[in-house]
Design a protein around this motif. Structure first.
Motif, PDB file in Angstrom:
ATOM      1  N   VAL A  52      28.552  40.556  49.961  1.00 13.31           N
ATOM      2  CA  VAL A  52      29.969  40.420  50.508  1.00 13.31           C
ATOM      3  C   VAL A  52      30.336  39.132  51.270  1.00 13.31           C
ATOM      4  N   ASP A  53      31.174  38.589  50.710  1.00 11.15           N
ATOM      5  CA  ASP A  53      31.609  37.214  51.349  1.00 11.15           C
ATOM      6  C   ASP A  53      33.095  37.330  52.073  1.00 11.15           C
ATOM      7  N   THR A  54      32.854  36.891  53.258  1.00 16.50           N
ATOM      8  CA  THR A  54      34.298  36.765  54.077  1.00 16.50           C
ATOM      9  C   THR A  54      34.351  35.611  54.790  1.00 16.50           C
ATOM     10  N   TYR A 199      32.311  30.132  44.283  1.00 16.60           N
ATOM     11  CA  TYR A 199      33.422  30.709  44.644  1.00 16.60           C
ATOM     12  C   TYR A 199      34.504  30.476  43.757  1.00 16.60           C
ATOM     13  N   SER A 200      35.648  31.031  43.759  1.00 14.24           N
ATOM     14  CA  SER A 200      36.745  31.082  42.758  1.00 14.24           C
ATOM     15  C   SER A 200      36.084  30.966  41.320  1.00 14.24           C
ATOM     16  N   PRO A 201      35.185  31.837  40.929  1.00 18.73           N
ATOM     17  CA  PRO A 201      34.659  31.858  39.598  1.00 18.73           C
ATOM     18  C   PRO A 201      35.485  32.263  38.472  1.00 18.73           C
ATOM     19  N   GLU A 203      38.659  31.576  38.816  1.00 20.88           N
ATOM     20  CA  GLU A 203      39.949  30.118  38.992  1.00 20.88           C
ATOM     21  C   GLU A 203      41.108  31.271  38.932  1.00 20.88           C
ATOM     22  N   LYS A 204      40.937  32.213  40.152  1.00 23.98           N
ATOM     23  CA  LYS A 204      42.299  32.981  40.623  1.00 23.98           C
ATOM     24  C   LYS A 204      42.681  33.837  39.335  1.00 23.98           C
ATOM     25  N   GLY A 205      41.730  34.051  38.404  1.00 24.27           N
ATOM     26  CA  GLY A 205      42.287  35.021  37.343  1.00 24.27           C
ATOM     27  C   GLY A 205      42.615  33.956  36.055  1.00 24.27           C
ATOM     28  N   PRO A 242      33.345  36.540  42.868  1.00 26.48           N
ATOM     29  CA  PRO A 242      34.533  37.047  42.574  1.00 26.48           C
ATOM     30  C   PRO A 242      35.388  37.866  43.464  1.00 26.48           C
ATOM     31  N   LYS A 243      36.722  37.483  43.569  1.00 23.50           N
ATOM     32  CA  LYS A 243      37.369  38.637  44.355  1.00 23.50           C
ATOM     33  C   LYS A 243      38.201  39.425  43.597  1.00 23.50           C
ATOM     34  N   ALA A 244      38.034  40.940  43.884  1.00 24.23           N
ATOM     35  CA  ALA A 244      38.555  41.735  43.110  1.00 24.23           C
ATOM     36  C   ALA A 244      39.155  43.240  43.973  1.00 24.23           C
ATOM     37  N   GLU A 245      40.133  43.383  43.879  1.00 21.84           N
ATOM     38  CA  GLU A 245      40.727  44.425  44.563  1.00 21.84           C
ATOM     39  C   GLU A 245      41.078  45.870  43.754  1.00 21.84           C
ATOM     40  N   ARG A 246      40.672  45.685  42.499  1.00 22.22           N
ATOM     41  CA  ARG A 246      41.059  46.930  41.812  1.00 22.22           C
ATOM     42  C   ARG A 246      39.682  47.463  41.181  1.00 22.22           C
ATOM     43  N   VAL A 247      39.651  48.554  41.194  1.00 25.17           N
ATOM     44  CA  VAL A 247      38.535  49.395  40.688  1.00 25.17           C
ATOM     45  C   VAL A 247      38.036  48.980  39.362  1.00 25.17           C
ATOM     46  N   GLU A 248      39.238  49.050  38.381  1.00 27.40           N
ATOM     47  CA  GLU A 248      38.739  48.619  37.008  1.00 27.40           C
ATOM     48  C   GLU A 248      38.368  47.159  37.085  1.00 27.40           C
ATOM     49  N   HIS A 249      38.774  46.371  37.984  1.00 25.06           N
ATOM     50  CA  HIS A 249      38.100  44.741  37.735  1.00 25.06           C
ATOM     51  C   HIS A 249      36.617  44.971  38.283  1.00 25.06           C
ATOM     52  N   VAL A 250      36.310  45.655  39.336  1.00 25.19           N
ATOM     53  CA  VAL A 250      34.999  45.625  39.703  1.00 25.19           C
ATOM     54  C   VAL A 250      34.212  46.374  38.621  1.00 25.19           C
TER      55      VAL A 250
HETATM   56  N1  LIG Z   1      33.882  28.705  50.645  1.00 17.09           N
HETATM   57  C1  LIG Z   1      35.155  28.286  50.411  1.00 17.09           C
HETATM   58  O1  LIG Z   1      35.823  27.404  50.599  1.00 17.09           O
HETATM   59  C2  LIG Z   1      35.777  29.312  49.256  1.00 17.09           C
HETATM   60  C3  LIG Z   1      36.967  28.676  48.583  1.00 17.09           C
HETATM   61  C4  LIG Z   1      37.747  29.797  47.695  1.00 17.09           C
HETATM   62  C5  LIG Z   1      37.259  31.155  47.721  1.00 17.09           C
HETATM   63  N2  LIG Z   1      36.016  31.516  48.483  1.00 17.09           N
HETATM   64  C6  LIG Z   1      35.314  32.872  48.391  1.00 17.09           C
HETATM   65  O2  LIG Z   1      35.230  33.326  47.065  1.00 17.09           O
HETATM   66  C7  LIG Z   1      35.932  34.247  46.426  1.00 17.09           C
HETATM   67  C8  LIG Z   1      36.531  34.411  45.180  1.00 17.09           C
HETATM   68  O3  LIG Z   1      37.258  33.271  45.024  1.00 17.09           O
HETATM   69  P1  LIG Z   1      38.947  33.352  45.007  1.00 17.09           P
HETATM   70  O4  LIG Z   1      39.319  34.483  45.638  1.00 17.09           O
HETATM   71  O5  LIG Z   1      39.403  32.178  44.986  1.00 17.09           O
HETATM   72  O6  LIG Z   1      39.329  34.069  43.267  1.00 17.09           O
HETATM   73  P2  LIG Z   1      38.450  34.433  42.098  1.00 17.09           P
HETATM   74  O7  LIG Z   1      37.499  35.175  42.176  1.00 17.09           O
HETATM   75  O8  LIG Z   1      38.356  33.179  41.224  1.00 17.09           O
HETATM   76  O9  LIG Z   1      39.670  35.079  41.590  1.00 17.09           O
HETATM   77  C9  LIG Z   1      40.475  36.412  42.159  1.00 17.09           C
HETATM   78  C10 LIG Z   1      41.528  36.957  41.123  1.00 17.09           C
HETATM   79  O10 LIG Z   1      40.890  37.317  39.806  1.00 17.09           O
HETATM   80  C11 LIG Z   1      41.264  38.833  39.551  1.00 17.09           C
HETATM   81  N3  LIG Z   1      40.162  39.526  39.034  1.00 17.09           N
HETATM   82  C12 LIG Z   1      39.278  39.988  39.318  1.00 17.09           C
HETATM   83  N4  LIG Z   1      38.511  40.519  38.687  1.00 17.09           N
HETATM   84  C13 LIG Z   1      39.334  40.422  37.253  1.00 17.09           C
HETATM   85  C14 LIG Z   1      38.946  40.949  36.195  1.00 17.09           C
HETATM   86  N5  LIG Z   1      37.776  41.806  35.730  1.00 17.09           N
HETATM   87  N6  LIG Z   1      39.944  40.686  35.082  1.00 17.09           N
HETATM   88  C15 LIG Z   1      41.146  39.843  35.443  1.00 17.09           C
HETATM   89  N7  LIG Z   1      41.218  39.364  36.748  1.00 17.09           N
HETATM   90  C16 LIG Z   1      40.369  39.903  37.603  1.00 17.09           C
HETATM   91  C17 LIG Z   1      41.633  39.109  40.924  1.00 17.09           C
HETATM   92  O11 LIG Z   1      42.513  40.385  40.954  1.00 17.09           O
HETATM   93  P3  LIG Z   1      42.592  41.627  42.070  1.00 17.09           P
HETATM   94  O12 LIG Z   1      42.065  41.011  43.132  1.00 17.09           O
HETATM   95  O13 LIG Z   1      44.034  42.079  41.905  1.00 17.09           O
HETATM   96  O14 LIG Z   1      41.476  42.603  41.561  1.00 17.09           O
HETATM   97  C18 LIG Z   1      42.096  38.008  41.613  1.00 17.09           C
HETATM   98  O15 LIG Z   1      43.601  37.922  41.365  1.00 17.09           O
HETATM   99  C19 LIG Z   1      37.091  34.395  47.985  1.00 17.09           C
HETATM  100  O16 LIG Z   1      37.652  35.714  47.835  1.00 17.09           O
HETATM  101  C20 LIG Z   1      36.079  34.015  48.940  1.00 17.09           C
HETATM  102  O17 LIG Z   1      35.436  34.967  49.233  1.00 17.09           O
HETATM  103  C21 LIG Z   1      35.350  30.612  49.219  1.00 17.09           C
END
Ligand SMILES: NC(=O)c1ccc[n+]([C@@H]2O[C@H](COP(=O)([O-])OP(=O)(O)OC[C@H]3O[C@@H](n4cnc5c(N)ncnc54)[C@H](OP(=O)(O)O)[C@@H]3O)[C@@H](O)[C@H]2O)c1
Length: 274
Positions: A52-54, A199-201, A203-205, A242-250
């Motif tokens: 878990v990353d925070t 991170y952001s793997p 690309e925010k969806g 990846p960040k996900a806040e929906r069970v189906e995404h997880v």
């Molecule tokens: N070190 C740094 O500078 C840095 C910078 C950015 C991020 N981070 C870390 O990396 C994490 C991930 O990056 P991120 O938050 O930028 O974005 P991300 O993981 O690229 O994308 C998150 C988005 O993808 C959606 N998603 C998740 N699972 C999915 C699925 N199976 N199908 C479709 N959409 C899906 C999520 O929706 P839901 O949430 O609605 O499920 C959310 O809207 C961050 O939360 C943070 O912990 C670190």
């Protein structure tokens, strides 16, 4: 042929520590609905995605409090907790230790597993930042130390500055749409046994619409998200958060593991342009 051998592990080594973490973990930035996110994160941990990353920055401490609540439900030993502190905290060891203590209070635990410098501080020498990072470990507030957003030059300097602890992780942006770390940082980290936390793997969806991911998804009977994450974890030393806040995404994320793209399809992604 790809420069990188395919890594079939779904539990990946954490630096050279001898410890392993899940190839897919969960991020906690930008949570919208905490109740929904709580159910999703608990489910992820139950499925074995224990990483878990925070960060203290996320929601001004709220994300750490949220992770703390989940830890109390699933048990401390079920989660590998990573947090990140603001760069300016690392200007002196005392400040760094205080910031780490505040994070631990929000998380409700005695130590985190890994603490990272969120990004390098332009106003302090890297040597000083590493001293402060090590001070957190010396005080027993973290088991491991690492970096985030450090370039190749900066990570080299950071490694040279360590005295007692090894850098086990560099958390950086990495996705099939942004493969810039493949230029030099990735090989360097593979060679030195440093784990890359991507991170952001997703690309925010936006990854769901990536042409190459969609093309391969239909061939593998997988989803574009699963193709995109599988590509990343096929690299040695790479885990994705990846960040996900929906069970189906997880549940969808979980199925990124347990199989691998064929080497020729990994090459297809490498050759694709967007
Ligand atoms: N070190 C740094 O500078 C840095 C910078 C950015 C991020 N981070 C870390 O990396 C994490 C991930 O990056 P991120 O938050 O930028 O974005 P991300 O993981 O690229 O994308 C998150 C988005 O993808 C959606 N998603 C998740 N699972 C999915 C699925 N199976 N199908 C479709 N959409 C899906 C999520 O929706 P839901 O949430 O609605 O499920 C959310 O809207 C961050 O939360 C943070 O912990 C670190």
């Amino acid at each position: 042929m790809s420069r990188f051998p395919v890594d079939y592990l779904d539990r990946k080594p954490l630096g050279r520590s001898g410890e392993f973490v899940s190839a897919i973990g969960l991020g906690t930035w930008g949570i919208k609905d905490e109740e929904r996110a709580r159910t999703a994160l608990i489910h992820a941990v139950e499925l074995g995605m224990n990483l878990v990353d925070t960060a203290e920055m996320y929601g001004n401490g709220r994300a750490e409090e949220f992770v703390g609540r989940v830890i109390r439900e699933v048990g401390r030993e079920s989660v590998f907790v990573t947090t990140k502190l603001y760069p300016h905290r690392f200007r002196d060891p005392e400040r760094a230790v205080k910031a780490a203590e505040s994070s631990l209070r929000r998380l409700g635990i005695r130590h985190v597993d890994l603490v990272l410098i969120h990004w390098p501080d332009d106003l302090a020498p890297i040597r000083a930042q590493i001293r402060s990072l090590e001070a957190i470990a010396e005080h027993g507030l973290t088991r491991y130390i690492g970096l985030s957003n450090f370039s190749l030059r900066q990570i080299k300097e950071a490694i040279e500055s360590t005295t007692k602890f090894e850098i086990v992780v560099n958390q950086v942006k990495y996705s099939i749409l942004d493969r810039s770390i493949e230029r030099d940082l990735l090989s360097f980290c593979i060679d030195l046994g440093i784990t890359i936390m991507a991170y952001s793997p997703l690309e925010k969806g936006a990854i769901v619409n990536a042409r190459i991911a969609r093309e391969l998804a239909s061939r593998y009977s997988k989803t574009p998200v699963q193709i995109a994450l599988n590509y990343l974890i096929s690299r040695p030393r790479v885990v994705a958060i990846p960040k996900a806040e929906r069970v189906e995404h997880v549940e969808e994320l979980k199925e990124s593991m347990g199989w691998r793209l064929r080497p020729e399809d990994i090459e297809l992604v490498e050759k694709s342009s967007y």
